[in-house]
Design an enzyme around this catalytic site. Structure first.
Site, PDB file in Angstrom:
ATOM      1  CG  ASP A  67      -1.930   1.010   1.385  1.00 29.80           C
ATOM      2  OD1 ASP A  67      -2.337   1.539   0.325  1.00 29.80           O
ATOM      3  OD2 ASP A  67      -2.228   1.511   2.558  1.00 29.80           O
ATOM      4  CG  HIS A  68      -0.593   5.066   0.242  1.00 26.19           C
ATOM      5  ND1 HIS A  68      -0.809   6.181  -0.545  1.00 26.19           N
ATOM      6  CD2 HIS A  68      -1.656   4.924   1.017  1.00 26.19           C
ATOM      7  CE1 HIS A  68      -2.176   6.346  -0.457  1.00 26.19           C
ATOM      8  NE2 HIS A  68      -2.576   5.705   0.530  1.00 26.19           N
ATOM      9  CG  ASP A 108       1.238   7.304  -3.311  1.00 23.86           C
ATOM     10  OD1 ASP A 108       0.699   8.072  -4.415  1.00 23.86           O
ATOM     11  OD2 ASP A 108       0.669   7.425  -2.122  1.00 23.86           O
ATOM     12  CD  GLU A 161      -3.946   8.878  -3.592  1.00 24.62           C
ATOM     13  OE1 GLU A 161      -3.641  10.023  -3.279  1.00 24.62           O
ATOM     14  OE2 GLU A 161      -3.984   7.844  -3.078  1.00 24.62           O
ATOM     15  CG  HIS A 192      -4.768   8.727   4.303  1.00 25.35           C
ATOM     16  ND1 HIS A 192      -4.078   9.180   3.135  1.00 25.35           N
ATOM     17  CD2 HIS A 192      -4.887   7.303   4.026  1.00 25.35           C
ATOM     18  CE1 HIS A 192      -3.948   8.269   2.363  1.00 25.35           C
ATOM     19  NE2 HIS A 192      -4.568   7.192   2.811  1.00 25.35           N
ATOM     20  N   GLY A 237      -8.711   6.315   3.239  1.00 21.22           N
ATOM     21  CA  GLY A 237      -8.840   7.115   4.242  1.00 21.22           C
ATOM     22  C   GLY A 237     -10.550   6.793   4.886  1.00 21.22           C
ATOM     23  CG  ASN A 273      -7.370   0.922   1.084  1.00 12.18           C
ATOM     24  OD1 ASN A 273      -8.092  -0.127   0.438  1.00 12.18           O
ATOM     25  ND2 ASN A 273      -6.511   1.398   0.602  1.00 12.18           N
ATOM     26  CB  THR A 322      -6.698   5.600  11.079  1.00 12.22           C
ATOM     27  OG1 THR A 322      -5.583   6.195  10.480  1.00 12.22           O
ATOM     28  CG2 THR A 322      -6.871   6.617  12.544  1.00 12.22           C
TER      29      THR A 322
END
Length: 293
Positions: free
Chosen positions: A83-84, A105, A135, A177, A206, A227, A230
């Site tokens: 991811d990212h 990303d 993205e 996010h 986010g 996704n 947090t």
């Protein structure tokens, strides 16, 4: 069961108009909790390892290999996704380690550089049968285009997808996010327009800040991969605080990490059911996911 391709989970969810759950791994305990949730619900799950997570651990291979081992030994349909990832070398390392998909990303770069970087890495990944998410713009909480008021333009998104060849696209529709409160309201009309315009699944980053009903409405409008990080991290931390507050003399980390792991497993299982429940139906609708495609 054998590791399931991310594309299989996302594609089946898109066809069924339900959510493809993608929850982030922070350390081995969260990976164990998330696998437990998938096994309890018997629902597909994408385990995500971010570049920030790799930097925290100091290298990619150990945690990625451990996560892959958990996925491969599980009876649930599980995929492992990077991811990212902004560093091309980490893309190479992750694919070599066995990850079946990656989010390239390059969104912080100017548009033309984003296209060029994403297209080159997508071609490299596709040569190795690796699924690629990208993205257009940055997600909020990272000082980017997903800040309040920022939105993805469907025409620009279509141009980007055609130019890069990506398999899925993260879009800006009102999420951010690192939100600690679940209060975000998404632009469902834009989601529907993006779904109609793009030939690839839409990804919501986010999602921790989006309440359950809003997530389900977004999925009904056309969002697919959801996704969440947090929110589940907060569950883990809150449990540890409660345990240590209840017994300040506690020193054995297993005695406060174990209940935190269970708390994450319970909340992840609940979210899996939420994401797999269509708006029009009170009962979960399960997408058919196969290990082969």
């Amino acid at each position: 069961m054998p590791l399931v391709p991310t594309g299989s989970i996302v594609g089946a969810a898109r066809d069924a108009r339900i959510g493809a759950a993608a929850f982030n791994v922070i350390h081995l305990e969260t990976a164990e909790a998330l696998v437990t949730a998938a096994e309890r619900t018997r629902l597909p799950l994408i385990l995500q390892i971010s570049e920030n997570c790799v930097r925290y651990h100091g290298s990619l291979r150990p945690l990625t290999k451990a996560t892959l081992a958990l996925a491969e030994e599980s009876a649930a349909p599980i995929a492992v996704h990077l991811d990212h990832i902004t560093d091309a070398e980490l893309v190479h390392q992750g694919v070599a380690a066995g990850a079946g998909s990656v989010m390239v990303d390059a969104s912080a770069l100017p548009y033309e550089q984003n296209v060029a970087t994403t297209a080159a890495l997508t071609a490299w990944c596709h040569e190795r049968d690796v699924y690629v998410e990208a993205e257009l713009g940055e997600v909020g909480g990272k000082d980017g285009v997903h800040a309040p008021g920022a939105r993805t333009d469907p025409d620009e998104a279509l141009t980007f997808v055609r130019a890069t060849g990506v398999d899925a696209l993260a879009v800006a529709v009102g999420s951010s996010h690192a939100m600690r409160e679940r209060t975000a309201e998404l632009d469902k009309e834009l989601i529907a327009a993006l779904r109609a315009a793009l030939p690839v699944p839409l990804v919501l980053h986010g999602s921790s800040g989006v309440p359950d009903d809003e997530l389900r409405r977004a999925i009904a409008a056309g969002m697919t991969k959801i996704n969440i990080s947090t929110h589940l991290v907060s569950v883990f931390t809150r449990s540890i605080r409660q345990t240590l507050d209840g017994d300040p003399a506690l020193v054995d980390s297993r005695k406060y990490v174990k209940p935190a792991r269970e708390a994450v497993a319970q909340e992840a299982a609940r979210l899996l059911e939420v994401l797999n429940t269509p708006v029009a139906s009170p009962a979960p609708r399960r997408a058919e996911v196969t290990a082969g495609g």
